[in-house]
Motif scaffolding. Structure first.
Motif, PDB file in Angstrom:
ATOM      1  N   GLU A  37       0.860  -1.176   0.000  1.00  0.00           N
ATOM      2  CA  GLU A  37       0.000   0.000   0.000  1.00  0.00           C
ATOM      3  C   GLU A  37       0.898   1.228   0.000  1.00  0.00           C
ATOM      4  OE1 GLU A  37      -2.755  -0.170   3.227  1.00  0.00           O
ATOM      5  OE2 GLU A  37      -3.938  -1.743   2.263  1.00  0.00           O
ATOM      6  N   LEU A  38       0.620   2.133  -0.894  1.00  0.00           N
ATOM      7  CA  LEU A  38       1.413   3.339  -1.038  1.00  0.00           C
ATOM      8  C   LEU A  38       0.587   4.539  -0.607  1.00  0.00           C
ATOM      9  CD1 LEU A  38       2.668   2.530  -4.639  1.00  0.00           C
ATOM     10  CD2 LEU A  38       3.841   2.020  -2.500  1.00  0.00           C
ATOM     11  N   SER A  39       1.193   5.429   0.140  1.00  0.00           N
ATOM     12  CA  SER A  39       0.537   6.676   0.541  1.00  0.00           C
ATOM     13  C   SER A  39       1.450   7.831   0.176  1.00  0.00           C
ATOM     14  CB  SER A  39       0.281   6.699   2.047  1.00  0.00           C
ATOM     15  OG  SER A  39      -0.637   5.713   2.407  1.00  0.00           O
ATOM     16  N   LEU A  40       0.852   8.933  -0.148  1.00  0.00           N
ATOM     17  CA  LEU A  40       1.606  10.140  -0.469  1.00  0.00           C
ATOM     18  C   LEU A  40       1.419  11.154   0.646  1.00  0.00           C
ATOM     19  CD1 LEU A  40       0.576  10.603  -4.196  1.00  0.00           C
ATOM     20  CD2 LEU A  40       2.668   9.574  -3.328  1.00  0.00           C
ATOM     21  N   LYS A  41       2.483  11.875   0.928  1.00  0.00           N
ATOM     22  CA  LYS A  41       2.368  12.975   1.875  1.00  0.00           C
ATOM     23  C   LYS A  41       3.126  14.150   1.277  1.00  0.00           C
ATOM     24  CE  LYS A  41       2.911  14.615   6.463  1.00  0.00           C
ATOM     25  NZ  LYS A  41       3.369  14.469   7.804  1.00  0.00           N
ATOM     26  N   GLY A  44       3.184  20.044   3.969  1.00  0.00           N
ATOM     27  CA  GLY A  44       2.102  20.883   4.456  1.00  0.00           C
ATOM     28  C   GLY A  44       0.729  20.240   4.389  1.00  0.00           C
ATOM     29  N   SER A  45       0.644  18.957   4.070  1.00  0.00           N
ATOM     30  CA  SER A  45      -0.665  18.297   4.023  1.00  0.00           C
ATOM     31  C   SER A  45      -0.588  16.952   4.725  1.00  0.00           C
ATOM     32  CB  SER A  45      -1.130  18.110   2.577  1.00  0.00           C
ATOM     33  OG  SER A  45      -0.291  17.193   1.913  1.00  0.00           O
ATOM     34  N   SER A  46      -1.731  16.333   4.916  1.00  0.00           N
ATOM     35  CA  SER A  46      -1.754  15.021   5.561  1.00  0.00           C
ATOM     36  C   SER A  46      -1.582  13.922   4.515  1.00  0.00           C
ATOM     37  CB  SER A  46      -3.072  14.827   6.321  1.00  0.00           C
ATOM     38  OG  SER A  46      -4.154  14.932   5.433  1.00  0.00           O
ATOM     39  N   LYS A  47      -1.327  12.707   5.000  1.00  0.00           N
ATOM     40  CA  LYS A  47      -1.141  11.569   4.087  1.00  0.00           C
ATOM     41  C   LYS A  47      -2.442  11.258   3.355  1.00  0.00           C
ATOM     42  CE  LYS A  47       0.631   7.791   5.840  1.00  0.00           C
ATOM     43  NZ  LYS A  47       1.367   6.756   6.563  1.00  0.00           N
ATOM     44  N   THR A  48      -2.287  10.774   2.104  1.00  0.00           N
ATOM     45  CA  THR A  48      -3.454  10.366   1.329  1.00  0.00           C
ATOM     46  C   THR A  48      -3.900   8.987   1.783  1.00  0.00           C
ATOM     47  OG1 THR A  48      -2.113   9.314  -0.387  1.00  0.00           O
ATOM     48  CG2 THR A  48      -2.655  11.650  -0.694  1.00  0.00           C
TER      49      THR A  48
END
Length: 127
Positions: A37-41, A44-48
């Motif tokens: 599972e991949l998440s982007l951060k 200045g924003s929260s993780k997707t």
């Protein structure tokens, strides 16, 4: 090839490996490839929300380049069977994910090569 590590179809790769390595080794590789599972951060924003990835091999480990080469060689074996592409005057140069087809006298059918590589999710850069 462009982005070769990112385009490997895990299911095709595991089928290729069935004929090459033992079952316990297949299990280890299946675990390595898994369903990450991949998440982007972004700054200045929260993780997707996590995204599941079913293509590509993990980059940064020592096994992924070997798996990539096994996968590419299998694709090349299929292309080598196509009579019009390979003649006695055709030469194939392959290093890692870079493959060149050179012929001294014959026309190299790039469209057929692209079609065959597309079956393996490889993006052929004809430039």
């Amino acid at each position: 090839m462009s982005s070769a590590f990112d385009t490997i179809d895990k299911h095709i790769l595991l089928n290729i490996l069935k004929n090459i390595i033992r079952e316990d080794e297949q299990r280890i590789i299946r675990y390595l490839l898994g369903n990450p599972e991949l998440s982007l951060k972004l700054k200045g924003s929260s993780k997707t929300e996590p995204l599941k990835s079913n293509i590509g091999t993990p980059q940064g480990d020592s096994l992924s380049p070997v798996l990539s080469i096994v996968y590419l060689e299998h694709a090349l074996k299929n292309i080598r069977k196509i009579e019009p592409i390979y003649t006695e005057n055709t030469l194939e140069l392959a290093i890692a994910d870079d493959v060149d087809f050179v012929s001294t006298t014959d026309f190299v059918d790039v469209e057929t090569i692209q079609k065959e590589f597309a079956d393996f999710r490889f993006n052929v850069n004809t430039n």
